[in-house]
Scaffold this active site. Structure first.
Site, PDB file in Angstrom:
ATOM      1  N   GLU A 144       8.785   4.353 -18.939  1.00  0.00           N
ATOM      2  CA  GLU A 144       9.695   3.962 -17.897  1.00  0.00           C
ATOM      3  C   GLU A 144       9.656   2.480 -17.651  1.00  0.00           C
ATOM      4  OE1 GLU A 144      10.833   2.616 -15.025  1.00  0.00           O
ATOM      5  OE2 GLU A 144      10.443   3.905 -13.293  1.00  0.00           O
ATOM      6  N   GLU A 153      13.900  -5.359 -18.420  1.00  0.00           N
ATOM      7  CA  GLU A 153      12.496  -5.674 -18.666  1.00  0.00           C
ATOM      8  C   GLU A 153      11.947  -5.328 -19.733  1.00  0.00           C
ATOM      9  OE1 GLU A 153      10.753  -2.857 -15.533  1.00  0.00           O
ATOM     10  OE2 GLU A 153      11.620  -3.973 -13.902  1.00  0.00           O
TER      11      GLU A 153
END
Ligand code: SAH
Length: 693
Positions: A144, A153
């Protein structure tokens, strides 16, 4: 390890040295982290659990042992789900040391220590082999690692590496795939976050129109993603020009390439209009069939009943390099370019009678460069600031106030970052206008802006900080009108703009005895609220899908209380609905006609809770009193209705002080009260507050 970091205090402007050790950084990171928000995201958690169970079953059905690699384990949640689902072993990788330590504790507390090995490394440092971190490659890859833009990210390089070195070919991945969706829209409101619109000023000698320099007009802006709670954007604020289109997908079960690339789709506008904005969001399929789907689609795309509130994933607003008029039914191409960490968009028109071969030719037009601000204004003004400068109601208030105070012999000094006030003051007849933008002279020079409006000889830019102002800067004249919005780019919390007061104090020797200061004063206001959803980001979780994550709650609480300094935090409340439980209350006033006093300003009192609800915290904001009967609020715009709903200034962040415990008020019985003590320390420019329920 202790380090001292120098920074200018945002309120007082003075240089100070702060002790910022490892502890400080990590407490900040934990206290303001999104872990709590993720653990409260029921929809996400349930779907991950379903996807993980299904992946473990598929591997078991093949008669294999289920070996899981969980990259970015955080609290260890996804590994614990895998272990519960029957996985034989999990390697839980976490780069952030305090989190890896927490994961070890949480895994142990939940009785999974024999099934889960927490490895405190970045995944690209993990080794495989008999003496390695992992005994063998995994056949289930769980992660995740997504942000609102999906890849911001670093999910792509992490996956690319994991497929090369850490997982088996043909592994199962949860999520299995991600898909990015787009919709082309026209929106004056959102477009006003990127461009400066012409400003109309009714001057003595006719109407003047202030225009941005051409360099600013054609500037692509900054590359950083604009992520917002699109569900708070009313449908009246934009008009959709296309259907929702699938832009690209990534299959996480196959080798992933992170190198820059682009994707192109054909579009036919459903309506004619001005193409300005690309709205975008993504969904993830937890399984190959797509039965377990978790989507960020906004309210007009999916039924409101299915909306899960979350702040760790929102929606993206992309600004096209320029506005493009489009016709209903015409053939367009929308191109998404991406590098390893970000995405940007451009729009091309298909030429008349275009063939497939011509389409290929278009590829040459693809802008491979990510947007870089050339005009420098986008470095000084962030998106809400552009919106604020384009707010004509606000500009009119300044014009009205300036008109009241300016005379033909006025010597005017404006102190604010990248402000339109000097131009307004000039148009409204001030004899001499000078400006100073104390915090960011280095970033943006208003000269180009003045030049575009033929004012380069009319408005002088003083390149000195207020305390270094000399009579020669002012042509040996005294300032008769001192103005400020006030706005400074260094401000994070509403009261940081009180820097204007400190600057005013520093330039005191240059003020005429009958000087007019605009704004004449400011006041701090406060209201107790119940949030519809924002409370989740700071609220303990206890258990998550049956796993005990209290260790995480304790860790966040500990970080919030670090140095016993619970602080207010900035949030743009137009994105986070709340209900007022008390009347708004003025708590402190700051008199700009006088210098900053030596002593602290403090106040104590109590606010009555008038409405039934949960007191999650206090909201604080500033109001500026420009002239006798003209005030501007950076917080509450509209007094709440019967139900307590409020309208907030859409360009500003308000300060939110979350209470450590929540009280439920029942107004039928005795109305409850919240007592407060608020202190503005004039030395540090900080506001300390304490509330008792
Ligand atoms: N898996 C948890 C936490 C997700 S947050 C959950 O679903 O609740 C993502 C975490 O991944 C963060 O803690 C971050 O520090 C970590 N992280 C991101 N990239 C990483 C990488 N390449 N290697 C190891 N950890 C990583």
């Amino acid at each position: 390890m202790k380090t001292f970091c120098g920074r200018a205090n945002p309120t007082t402007g003075s240089m100070e040295w702060l002790e910022e050790g490892e502890d400080y950084d990590y407490h900040q990171e934990i206290a303001r982290s999104r872990y709590a928000d993720m653990l409260h995201d029921k929809d996400r958690n349930v779907k991950y659990y379903q996807g993980i169970r299904a992946a473990v079953s598929r591997v078991k059905e093949r008669g294999e042992k289920a070996i899981v690699l969980d990259i970015g384990t955080g609290t260890g949640l996804l590994s614990m789900m895998a272990a519960s689902a029957g996985a034989d072993f999990c390697y839980a990788i976490e780069v952030f040391k305090p989190m890896a330590n927490a994961a070890v504790k949480i895994v142990e507390k939940n009785g999974f220590s024999d099934k889960i090995k927490v490895i405190n490394k970045h995944s690209t440092e993990v080794t495989v082999g008999p003496d390695g971190d992992m005994q063998c490659r995994a056949n289930i890859l769980v992660t995740e690692l997504f942000d609102t833009e999906l890849i911001g990210e670093g999910a792509l390089p992490t996956y690319e590496h994991a497929h090369k070195y850490l997982v088996q070919e043909g592994c199962e991945a949860v999520p299995h795939r991600a898909t990015v969706y787009v919709q082309l829209v026209e929106s004056r409101r959102m477009w006003s976050w990127k461009k400066l619109f012409p400003v109309h000023v009714e001057a003595e000698d006719g109407e003047k129109i202030l225009v941005p320099p051409s360099e600013m007009e054609n500037c692509p802006g900054v590359p950083s993603v604009c992520d917002i709670q699109l569900n708070q954007m009313p449908s009246s604020d934009f008009s959709t020009l296309s259907d929702v289109v699938t832009m690209f997908s990534v299959d996480f079960s196959k080798p992933v390439q992170s190198a820059s690339t682009y994707y192109r789709v054909q579009l036919e506008p459903v309506k004619s209009g001005k193409a300005q904005i690309v709205l975008s969001w993504w969904d993830i399929d937890m399984d190959p069939s797509g039965m377990i789907n978790c989507t960020m689609a906004p309210y007009w795309v999916k039924p409101t009943s299915a909306l899960q509130w979350r702040d760790h994933w929102m929606q993206c607003v992309y600004f096209l390099p320029r506005e493009e008029p489009v016709l209903q039914g015409e053939k367009l191409y929308l191109t998404a370019c991406r590098d390893e960490y970000s995405v940007w968009y451009s729009l091309q028109k298909a030429r008349e009678g275009e063939s497939k071969a011509d389409e290929e030719e278009h590829k040459a037009d693809v802008p491979v460069e990510s947007p870089v601000c050339r005009c420098r204004a986008h470095l000084l003004w962030n998106r809400p600031r552009f919106g604020e400068l384009n707010d004509q109601t606000r500009t009119r208030q300044y014009i009205k106030s300036l008109r009241k105070v300016l005379k033909t012999d006025s010597v005017c000094l404006c102190i604010s970052d990248g402000s339109l006030l000097p131009v307004l003051a000039h148009y409204l007849g001030a004899k001499q206008v000078q400006c100073m933008q104390p915090s960011r002279i280095d970033l943006y020079h208003p000269h180009e802006f003045f030049k575009a409006n033929h004012l380069e000889d009319k408005i002088k830019i003083i390149e000195a900080r207020p305390e270094l102002l000399k009579p020669s800067h002012l042509e040996d004249k005294k300032i008769s009108v001192l103005v400020g919005e006030p706005f400074f780019t260094t401000s994070l919390l509403p009261w940081h703009n009180l820097y204007f007061w400190y600057a005013r104090t520093a330039v005191s020797p240059h003020l005429a005895s009958n000087v007019t200061v605009l704004p004449q004063s400011a006041s701090l206001h406060m209201m107790i609220v119940e949030f519809q959803d924002l409370w989740r980001i700071r609220s303990p979780c206890g258990t998550c899908e049956g796993f005990d994550v209290q260790t995480m709650d304790d860790m966040i609480k500990n970080s919030l209380n670090f140095r016993e300094s619970k602080e207010a935090e900035p949030h743009p409340l137009w994105e986070y609905p709340c209900k007022s439980l008390s009347d708004p209350q003025e708590v402190l006033t700051f008199d700009f006609t006088k210098t900053v006093p030596q002593h602290c300003l403090s106040t104590e009192g109590s606010v009555k809770l008038l409405r039934k609800g949960k007191s999650h915290g206090a909201v604080l904001w500033m109001e500026y009193h420009l002239a006798a009967d003209i005030s501007l609020s950076t917080g509450l715009m509209q007094l709440s209705d019967e139900q307590g709903n409020c309208e907030w200034n859409p360009h500003c962040k308000q300060a939110v002080y979350f209470f450590s415990s929540v009280i439920e008020s029942e107004i039928q019985s005795d109305p409850t009260a919240v007592t407060y003590a608020i202190k503005f320390d004039t030395k540090t420019g900080e506001i300390a507050m304490d509330f008792k329920l």
